[in-house]
Design an enzyme around this catalytic site. Structure first.
Site, PDB file in Angstrom:
ATOM      1  N   ASN A   1      14.032  13.065  49.036  1.00 30.56           N
ATOM      2  CA  ASN A   1      15.259  13.358  48.314  1.00 30.56           C
ATOM      3  C   ASN A   1      15.935  11.797  47.880  1.00 30.56           C
ATOM      4  OD1 ASN A   1      15.512  16.234  47.828  1.00 30.56           O
ATOM      5  ND2 ASN A   1      15.745  16.143  49.931  1.00 30.56           N
TER       6      ASN A   1
ATOM      7  N   TYR B   1      17.404  23.970  58.184  1.00 24.95           N
ATOM      8  CA  TYR B   1      16.861  25.393  57.686  1.00 24.95           C
ATOM      9  C   TYR B   1      17.534  26.254  59.042  1.00 24.95           C
ATOM     10  CZ  TYR B   1      13.542  22.857  54.897  1.00 24.95           C
ATOM     11  OH  TYR B   1      12.907  21.965  53.932  1.00 24.95           O
TER      12      TYR B   1
ATOM     13  N   PHE C   1       9.129  22.790  46.450  1.00 27.68           N
ATOM     14  CA  PHE C   1       9.257  23.684  45.414  1.00 27.68           C
ATOM     15  C   PHE C   1       7.865  23.570  44.749  1.00 27.68           C
ATOM     16  CE2 PHE C   1      14.038  23.370  45.563  1.00 27.68           C
ATOM     17  CZ  PHE C   1      14.122  24.268  46.502  1.00 27.68           C
TER      18      PHE C   1
END
Ligand SMILES: NC(=O)c1ccc[n+]([C@@H]2O[C@H](COP(=O)([O-])OP(=O)(O)OC[C@H]3O[C@@H](n4cnc5c(N)ncnc54)[C@H](OP(=O)(O)O)[C@@H]3O)[C@@H](O)[C@H]2O)c1
Length: 310
Positions: free
Chosen positions: A158, A59, A206
């Protein structure tokens, strides 16, 4: 103080509503981010009982860790905060490449410690899998760092379900972070049951489907950042999703809250989900998301929400 939830079997307890900080210095993800505003929202979180902060090397890159580290340090509350970060990416000739090798993970942890201005990281995740490293070997490297006191718990993100199983061969994984929200529910098939059985906290990223599930988007909106790549925010699919969000409004109104709180409270009714990390771009959103803790959904409401988005 809000009831605290344990992260996996780590012995670390957090407020179920944490804060995702990819919009704090995440200039590579969102345009026009104001760093002072970003720092302010981290301050607001800490001042109002949020003790779980989620950042990552990528980020910014690096900038989110630096800003979060600055605010945590200035708060004087490092020991009350559960700080999570992630690594795996490196840049080779300007190209992003994944590396889960023990050497690289060790180097990444050291660099994150430096940027976060801290002596330990409470939760360190392998952010993405590489193609070479056996996942149990990668986690064994993190386990060593844990024994050295540099990190306090281990997460992966992930990974495929097979990679997660391989990573957790020796039972060292505390947290899995994966894509899950009312619109994107694939994780219900395998990740949620596996995490439940193995005492791993599943943390959905999310959770607001990048904003639409907060209930404030309208059909005329367009996006010029990472949201422009999401099919669920384009064309007919966007309209259909907005119509589903509208069906949650009566539940929200009956409880005197907004759709966002109903959505976040619904996740906390799922097996294996103990903690959320909604992102925010402004301090008001951070404060607002804390209202989730006051929402109690009945079994009928939980089932109704399930059906609306199924
Ligand atoms: N492991 C991974 O690979 C991965 C991937 C993605 C994210 N993450 C982590 O997960 C966290 C959460 O994901 P995310 O921030 O990308 O998406 P998200 O939580 O689905 O959406 C966050 C966005 O929703 C809007 N919002 C939040 N609270 C609101 C409120 N109360 N009222 C109205 N709007 C509100 C804000 O955007 P607007 O104001 O622009 O609408 C905010 O930026 C990230 O910060 C990051 O830490 C991890």
């Amino acid at each position: 103080m809000a009831k605290q939830a344990e992260l996996g079997k780590s012995g670390l307890y957090v407020n179920p509503v944490g804060l995702g900080t990819n919009a704090v210095g995440g200039h590579n993800l969102y345009n026009h981010l104001d760093e002072e505003q970003g720092k302010d929202l981290v301050r607001t979180a800490i001042d109002n009982g949020i003790n779980f902060l989620d950042t990552a090397f990528i980020y910014g890159p690096k900038r989110s860790e630096e800003l979060v580290g600055e605010v945590v340090k200035e708060s004087g509350k490092r020991d009350e905060i559960v700080l999570a970060t992630k690594g795996a990416q490196k840049f080779v000739d300007g190209k992003e490449v994944m590396d889960n090798s023990p050497e690289f993970l060790r180097q990444s942890v050291e660099e994150s410690l430096h940027r976060l201005q801290t002596e330990y990281i409470d939760l360190y995740y392998i952010h993405f899998p590489d193609e070479e490293t056996p996942k149990d070997k990668a986690v064994a490297a993190l386990q060593e760092l844990k024994e050295e006191g540099k990190i306090r718990s281990i997460g992966v993100s992930n990974f495929s379900i097979e990679q997660l199983k391989e990573a957790n061969k020796d039972g060292h994984v505390d947290v899995y972070q994966g894509n899950y929200n009312l619109i994107q529910r694939e994780a219900e098939e395998d990740f949620l049951p596996y995490c439940k059985e193995n005492n791993i906290s599943f943390i959905p990223f999310f959770p607001l489907a990048a904003g639409i599930l907060a209930g404030k988007y309208t059909s005329d909106m367009t996006f010029d950042d990472l949201r422009a790549d999401f099919p669920h925010l384009q064309g007919e699919e966007f309209k259909n999703n907005l119509a589903k969000v509208d069906k949650l409004r009566p539940i929200a109104e009956s409880k005197g809250v907004d759709v966002v709180h109903v959505v976040l409270a619904w996740y906390l009714t799922r097996d294996a989900i103990d903690v959320l990390i909604p992102g925010a771009k402004r301090s008001e959103q951070v404060l607002d998301n804390l209202k989730t803790l006051d929402v109690a959904l009945t079994d009928d409401e939980v089932a109704h929400i399930d059906r609306v988005f199924r």
